[in-house]
Design a protein around this motif. Structure first.
Motif, PDB file in Angstrom:
ATOM      1  N   SER A  48       0.810  -1.222   0.000  1.00 37.20           N
ATOM      2  CA  SER A  48       0.000   0.000   0.000  1.00 37.20           C
ATOM      3  C   SER A  48       0.841   1.269   0.000  1.00 37.20           C
ATOM      4  O   SER A  48       0.618   2.171   0.816  1.00 37.20           O
ATOM      5  CB  SER A  48      -0.928  -0.007   1.230  1.00 37.20           C
ATOM      6  OG  SER A  48      -1.636  -1.210   1.292  1.00 37.20           O
ATOM      7  N   GLN A  51      -0.678   4.963   0.235  1.00 34.66           N
ATOM      8  CA  GLN A  51      -1.978   4.961   0.944  1.00 34.66           C
ATOM      9  C   GLN A  51      -1.878   4.216   2.276  1.00 34.66           C
ATOM     10  O   GLN A  51      -2.833   3.583   2.708  1.00 34.66           O
ATOM     11  CB  GLN A  51      -3.093   4.372   0.080  1.00 34.66           C
ATOM     12  CG  GLN A  51      -2.651   3.164  -0.694  1.00 34.66           C
ATOM     13  CD  GLN A  51      -3.767   2.271  -1.182  1.00 34.66           C
ATOM     14  OE1 GLN A  51      -3.553   1.083  -1.202  1.00 34.66           O
ATOM     15  NE2 GLN A  51      -4.904   2.777  -1.558  1.00 34.66           N
ATOM     16  N   THR A 140      -9.109   2.268  -4.451  1.00 37.16           N
ATOM     17  CA  THR A 140     -10.092   2.226  -3.361  1.00 37.16           C
ATOM     18  C   THR A 140     -11.432   2.634  -3.949  1.00 37.16           C
ATOM     19  O   THR A 140     -11.535   3.696  -4.568  1.00 37.16           O
ATOM     20  CB  THR A 140      -9.711   3.211  -2.240  1.00 37.16           C
ATOM     21  OG1 THR A 140      -8.389   2.901  -1.803  1.00 37.16           O
ATOM     22  CG2 THR A 140     -10.654   3.121  -1.056  1.00 37.16           C
ATOM     23  N   VAL A 155      -7.447  13.404   1.178  1.00 37.59           N
ATOM     24  CA  VAL A 155      -6.366  13.418   0.180  1.00 37.59           C
ATOM     25  C   VAL A 155      -5.936  14.864  -0.094  1.00 37.59           C
ATOM     26  O   VAL A 155      -4.733  15.173  -0.126  1.00 37.59           O
ATOM     27  CB  VAL A 155      -6.818  12.723  -1.128  1.00 37.59           C
ATOM     28  CG1 VAL A 155      -5.807  12.926  -2.242  1.00 37.59           C
ATOM     29  CG2 VAL A 155      -6.997  11.229  -0.874  1.00 37.59           C
ATOM     30  N   GLU A 176      -2.881  10.079  -4.244  1.00 31.58           N
ATOM     31  CA  GLU A 176      -3.939   9.243  -4.817  1.00 31.58           C
ATOM     32  C   GLU A 176      -4.755  10.114  -5.763  1.00 31.58           C
ATOM     33  O   GLU A 176      -4.973  11.295  -5.476  1.00 31.58           O
ATOM     34  CB  GLU A 176      -4.829   8.716  -3.686  1.00 31.58           C
ATOM     35  CG  GLU A 176      -4.139   7.687  -2.826  1.00 31.58           C
ATOM     36  CD  GLU A 176      -4.908   7.428  -1.538  1.00 31.58           C
ATOM     37  OE1 GLU A 176      -5.786   6.571  -1.542  1.00 31.58           O
ATOM     38  OE2 GLU A 176      -4.634   8.103  -0.534  1.00 31.58           O
ATOM     39  N   ARG A 177      -5.201   9.532  -6.865  1.00 30.35           N
ATOM     40  CA  ARG A 177      -5.975  10.307  -7.840  1.00 30.35           C
ATOM     41  C   ARG A 177      -7.459  10.061  -7.633  1.00 30.35           C
ATOM     42  O   ARG A 177      -7.892   8.910  -7.466  1.00 30.35           O
ATOM     43  CB  ARG A 177      -5.600   9.862  -9.256  1.00 30.35           C
ATOM     44  CG  ARG A 177      -4.879  10.938 -10.028  1.00 30.35           C
ATOM     45  CD  ARG A 177      -4.455  10.456 -11.391  1.00 30.35           C
ATOM     46  NE  ARG A 177      -5.498   9.846 -12.179  1.00 30.35           N
ATOM     47  CZ  ARG A 177      -5.315   8.737 -12.917  1.00 30.35           C
ATOM     48  NH1 ARG A 177      -4.153   8.153 -12.944  1.00 30.35           N
ATOM     49  NH2 ARG A 177      -6.308   8.247 -13.632  1.00 30.35           N
ATOM     50  N   LEU A 204     -10.404   6.189  -5.447  1.00 33.36           N
ATOM     51  CA  LEU A 204      -9.096   6.843  -5.303  1.00 33.36           C
ATOM     52  C   LEU A 204      -8.055   5.854  -5.800  1.00 33.36           C
ATOM     53  O   LEU A 204      -8.001   4.714  -5.322  1.00 33.36           O
ATOM     54  CB  LEU A 204      -8.809   7.151  -3.826  1.00 33.36           C
ATOM     55  CG  LEU A 204      -9.631   8.255  -3.176  1.00 33.36           C
ATOM     56  CD1 LEU A 204      -9.326   8.308  -1.679  1.00 33.36           C
ATOM     57  CD2 LEU A 204      -9.330   9.609  -3.814  1.00 33.36           C
ATOM     58  N   ALA A 206      -4.260   4.760  -6.168  1.00 35.11           N
ATOM     59  CA  ALA A 206      -2.858   4.923  -5.723  1.00 35.11           C
ATOM     60  C   ALA A 206      -1.993   4.212  -6.756  1.00 35.11           C
ATOM     61  O   ALA A 206      -1.848   2.988  -6.725  1.00 35.11           O
ATOM     62  CB  ALA A 206      -2.661   4.313  -4.342  1.00 35.11           C
TER      63      ALA A 206
END
Ligand SMILES: Cc1cc2nc3c(=O)[nH]c(=O)nc-3n(C[C@H](O)[C@H](O)[C@H](O)COP(=O)(O)OP(=O)(O)OC[C@H]3O[C@@H](n4cnc5c(N)ncnc54)[C@H](O)[C@@H]3O)c2cc1C
Length: 442
Positions: A48, A51, A140, A155, A176-177, A204, A206
């Motif tokens: 991870s 994140q 996510t 975020v 994270e987008r 989201l 990552a």
């Protein structure tokens, strides 16, 4: 220098690797017949990076209250009178304030970023190490706008926080987008069904996160260590540490005394039991989690029915990852001491979350044993970051090192933690160990 590493989970084995690379004479001891057979065996498979967050979060106390009673809930608090659990719980609650959460998240992000760099170097150094590594990222997904909005704000907060701080730029460079529900399907076509059924509102992504098989990694790295001269003593139970004055002279085991110049404690959830034999009380408790490993039917493999990315279902708190041609799903936090029995209802609840998001997996098997259920104990600290490095000076003991308490992020943090601890043992402690050292609880 002769170093004894106690524990051959992912943490002990990575520690042995970095110590050996520094030229130490390393022996690893484990009660199991092979490496990685306890909590590092069938975990969620997520690396991870980008994140890594603490469980002690502002929303956690309410979640505890609302979920604790249900048998199929992702969280279970067995009502027990265990003073250690209650002390740990009080510390956990103190870390749920927005300020503490943010500080702990920064420590974890920094360690995860370091770990990612170390894993990259390790893979370049040992190209034969195979562990089904999939670097495509982790998505996510959110089922409700309420939780999605909260996490989007988190975020945004993290980005502005990190951008303003030197030394923490990793996360700002690699945030994270935020994705719409349609973007989620674009990133992971296997979510098409869930999107059409209105089950996801957004996600989201990552991109720096990855997935793989922690057990294969641990086993493969142990082989590399063996070839490099690390000695492994399997099937040997450690019973206590021996202390003479200010030094640990070694460990007592069922096979006799093992002498060392330095000892690294990497026994996962069992670290506190052995630390206590020299009067060290570690704030770590075992928190049980489950995984299931679902065979993928031919139909699902040939279509877009199985995820390629790592997936985290934010509301149901289940992580999913493709592992060795199957789908691994893991979750649940059960505060039930060292009990490792498998409750089939919990294993089935996890499998149902996977099937709900990815119905093309096909019907779940009737027999719970066909889900390949597994349970492991996460070694949890109350604030989130692990305990790394030497003991606080007040213990007057200079050669016992900790590499333990990695909770739900042990594989993610393994390489970075091991490198830091090996440097520490070799006489180069990190510049600012405050967020990960035991001294923060002293
Ligand atoms: C359900 C679940 C899902 C998870 N998912 C993820 C994930 O997706 N990503 C991630 O990064 N992390 C995940 N984790 C967390 C991760 O698996 C752990 O943090 C990690 O495995 C801990 O490694 P460890 O080496 O500290 O402990 P362990 O793997 O438990 O190793 C400790 C070793 O010590 C040995 N030992 C204990 N006591 C003694 C003794 N007295 N004498 C000799 N040997 C002893 C044991 O045999 C064991 O091999 C998950 C955990 C669970 C339970």
């Amino acid at each position: 220098m002769k170093v004894l590493v106690l524990g051959a989970g992912v943490i002990g084995v990575t520690t042995a690797h970095y110590l050996r690379r520094q030229g130490a004479e390393v022996t690893v001891v484990d009660r199991q017949p092979a490496p990685g057979l306890e909590t590092s065996f069938a975990n969620g498979g997520h690396l991870s990076f980008g994140q890594a967050l603490p469980w002690a979060a502002p929303e956690a106390p309410l979640q505890l209250l609302t979920m604790a009673g249900r048998r199929d809930a992702p969280l279970r608090l067995a009502a027990r009178w265990d003073p250690e659990l209650w002390r740990w719980g009080a510390k956990f609650l103190r870390n749920c304030t927005p300020g503490r959460y943010r500080a702990n998240a920064n420590v974890l992000r920094k360690l995860a970023a370091h770990s990612r760099t170390c894993l990259g170097e390790l893979m370049a150094h040992a190209p034969a190490l195979k562990f089904d590594y999939q670097p495509q990222g982790v998505l996510t997904v959110f089922r409700t706008s309420r939780v999605f909005d909260r996490e989007k704000a988190r975020v945004a907060d993290a980005i502005s926080d990190q951008a303003g701080k030197a030394g923490n730029a990793d996360h700002a460079q690699d945030p994270e987008r935020v994705l719409t529900a349609n973007d989620c399907v674009h990133a992971e076509p296997a979510l098409g069904h869930a999107r059409r059924a209105g089950k996801i509102v957004g996600g989201l992504l990552a991109a720096s996160a990855a997935t793989g098989d922690a057990h294969q990694f641990t086993h493969g790295l142990a082989e590399i260590c063996k070839n490099a001269g690390v000695e492994f003593r399997f099937g040997v139970t450690v019973t206590r540490l021996r202390r003479v004055g200010g030094a640990i002279t070694g460990a007592e085991t069922a096979d006799g005394f093992m002498e060392a110049d330095a000892v690294v404690l990497a026994l996962g959830s069992h670290s506190p039991l052995i630390a206590r034999t020299v009067g060290v009380v570690l704030p770590i408790i075992p928190v049980k989690g489950y995984s299931v490993t679902l065979a993928i039917s031919g139909e699902a493999t040939s279509g877009d029915g199985v995820p390629r990315l790592g997936i985290l279902d934010a509301e149901r708190k289940v992580v999913m990852a493709p592992v060795d041609g199957a789908l691994r799903a893991a979750g649940t936090a059960e505060f039930a001491g060292y009990d490792q029995s498998i409750d089939p209802i919990r294993a089935q609840a996890i499998a149902r979350v996977a099937q709900d998001l990815f119905p093309e997996l096909g019907p779940l098997p009737d027999a719970p044993s066909d889900l390949n259920p597994w349970a492991g104990l996460r070694p949890m600290t109350p604030d989130g970051p692990p305990l790394l490095g030497s003991l606080p000076a007040s213990y007057g003991c200079t050669n016992l090192y900790l590499n333990t308490g990695h909770g739900p992020l042990g594989w993610t943090l393994a390489c970075g933690s091991a490198k830091l601890v090996a440097d520490w043992v070799g006489g180069s402690p990190p510049d600012d160990p405050s967020g990960t050292s035991f001294a923060r609880f002293a």
